[in-house]
Design an enzyme around this catalytic site. Structure first.
Site, short mmCIF file in Angstrom:
data_model
loop_
_atom_site.label_atom_id
_atom_site.label_comp_id
_atom_site.label_asym_id
_atom_site.label_seq_id
_atom_site.Cartn_x
_atom_site.Cartn_y
_atom_site.Cartn_z
N CYS A 1 0.77 -1.25 0.00
CA CYS A 1 0.00 0.00 0.00
C CYS A 1 0.80 1.30 0.00
O CYS A 1 0.70 2.09 -0.93
CB CYS A 1 -0.93 0.03 1.21
SG CYS A 1 -2.20 -1.23 1.16
N ARG B 1 0.96 4.05 -3.11
CA ARG B 1 0.19 5.31 -3.07
C ARG B 1 1.13 6.52 -3.17
O ARG B 1 0.78 7.54 -3.77
CB ARG B 1 -0.62 5.37 -1.77
CG ARG B 1 -1.81 4.47 -1.84
CD ARG B 1 -2.21 3.90 -0.50
NE ARG B 1 -2.97 2.67 -0.75
CZ ARG B 1 -4.27 2.64 -0.97
NH1 ARG B 1 -4.98 3.73 -0.91
NH2 ARG B 1 -4.86 1.49 -1.24
MG MG Z 1 -3.06 -2.51 -0.87
#
Ligand code: MG
Length: 469
Positions: free
Chosen positions: A79, A83
């Site tokens: 993640c 991002r």
């Molecule tokens: Mg993820």
């Protein structure tokens, strides 16, 4: 008198027509940008990407009216770094938003996105856009790192993963995931810099993100806007609203995807209703591949190998759609290369904004490719795990210098003296290592990796520091 009124009428008509055409030009110059970003969605989880039992009619329609990108990548298989790459247009190693010890930010992390980065939202704001972030941020939860201090006018969402902040007396092990209850995770739901609800009622989270997104679009229909809509799901624990309970043949995971599909339908319909569809580019993709160790609570990478946490195809190739009626030809399928970092560069360019020139930006402008006017300028894809360059793709070929089989299964890092080599156009599932037959290709890819490494000046990691107790 009659002549005068006729002349007046003609003048007014001309003025109106001029105003409309100037309006059109201005509008076309500044398309709205919407980025819908899922969490841990697999390459094979959508109807239009071949899933046999998950029904995604709205995404299928989006694909039919827009473009399906079959070789589109995130910049990381987990993640936070993924991002960070979307928000900065840069590989996470350049911003320090990756680490070899802590792979993502946690609620005890004291770091986050450095102020020196020019975020996607900051660049869009400077170009005159209204900006909103609705959903999972995961680039730091302390005030200075939150969206409203990084270019977004507003924020509504869970600031990190929905499985963090698990309460001590929740069932141990994975039991709490198999039968998830809202109260097992006391994750906050934030409005700008304040906690609005804790624990966040995750059963209604997709619906509420959608309502927030629709309201933002409606409020900003007369000015250019950038909406970043990173869903908290289908990351485990899985939740969906009452309306979607038990609706999918694929079980709970399918219910969750079908609610996200409904959400996409709401966003696109709001654009159509406000006559913004011809003037808005909408992207749909994900931060990383499916979390396979969660079995049927994780998604499917389809024909790709492995999933989240790995640099195999299933970890980083995402099911991606781009929609912009009237500009992107309906029903196109493109196997050209692209990455989420390119969404940054493409959007800022379309907005007439400034892509930073005082640093390396990895994103390239895909406008020509989207319009069908030129090929994608992207020739290479880099696959990092933390600060390690694990693999490189150039054209059809991918060389793995290091591999790790899975995220939580075989954690062993294998270093290959002779890289493993796959032709991804022939063998997207990375099944047949053809290194021995192609020594010249290995040399080319090693050289490309070396040329890339020279451009890297690793920034200090932002992921390792913790809040002192
Ligand atoms: Mg993820």
């Amino acid at each position: 008198m009659r002549l005068l009124s006729r002349t007046l009428f003609a003048c007014l008509t001309l003025l109106t027509l001029t105003a409309i055409s100037i309006g059109d030009v201005v509008a076309k110059d500044k398309p709205n940008v919407v980025v819908i970003f899922c969490d841990d969605l697999g390459y094979g989880d959508l109807g239009c990407f071949g899933h046999p039992t998950i029904e995604t009619p709205y995404l299928d329609r989006m694909a039919a009216e827009g473009m399906k990108l079959t070789q589109f990548y995130s910049a990381s298989s987990v993640c936070t770094p993924s991002r960070a790459a979307l928000m900065t247009g840069r590989l996470p190693i350049r911003s320090g938003m990756c680490s070899d010890s802590r792979r993502v930010l946690f609620p005890d992390s004291s770091g986050g996105i450095p102020a020196s980065e020019v975020t996607f939202a900051e660049a869009m704001k400077e170009a005159g856009y209204a900006t909103a972030c609705v959903g999972k941020w995961h680039l730091g939860h302390l005030p200075q790192f939150l969206p409203t201090n990084n270019g977004f006018d507003s924020y509504f969402g869970i600031p990190y993963s929905n499985d963090m902040d698990r309460v001590n007396d929740a069932p141990r092990g994975r039991e709490s995931f198999w039968d998830p209850k809202v109260e097992y995770w006391i994750v906050p739901l934030m409005r700008n810099l304040e906690i609005a609800e804790r624990p966040a009622d995750q059963t209604t989270i997709t619906r509420r993100y959608t309502e927030e997104a629709v309201s933002f679009i409606t409020k900003n229909k007369d000015n250019p806007f950038f909406l970043y809509l990173p869903h908290s799901l289908p990351h485990v624990p899985l939740f969906r609203s009452k309306k979607f309970e038990g609706t999918s043949l694929r079980g709970l995971y399918g219910d969750v995807i079908e609610e996200i599909d409904w959400s996409v339908g709401q966003v696109l319909q709001t654009l159509r209703d406000n006559k913004l569809d011809q003037n808005t580019i909408v992207w749909f993709t994900s931060d990383n591949g499916p979390w396979l160790t969660f079995k049927d609570h994780g998604g499917s990478a389809g024909l790709l190998r492995e999933g989240k946490g790995t640099t195999w195809g299933g970890g980083m190739r995402e099911p991606t759609l781009a929609w912009w009626p009237g500009t992107i030809k309906a029903g196109r399928v493109s196997a050209e290369l692209g990455t989420t970092m390119d969404i940054y560069t493409t959007s800022i360019t379309l907005a007439g904004g400034k892509v930073p020139t005082d640093r390396v930006v990895d994103g390239v402008d895909l406008t020509g490719m989207l319009k069908g006017e030129s090929a994608s300028p992207r020739e290479e894809v880099y696959y990092y795990r933390g600060t390690k360059l694990m693999a490189i793709r150039k054209g059809a070929w991918k060389a793995h210098f290091m591999t790790q089989e899975s995220y939580t299964g075989n954690n062993q890092l294998n270093v290959h003296e002779t890289p493993e080599l796959y032709n991804l156009e022939v063998d997207p599932g990375e099944k047949w290592n053809v290194a021995e037959q192609n020594p010249d290709v290995i040399v080319q890819l090693k050289n490309a990796a070396e040329a890339h490494r020279i451009t890297i000046k690793p920034a200090p990691s932002q992921l390792e520091s913790v809040i002192s107790k």
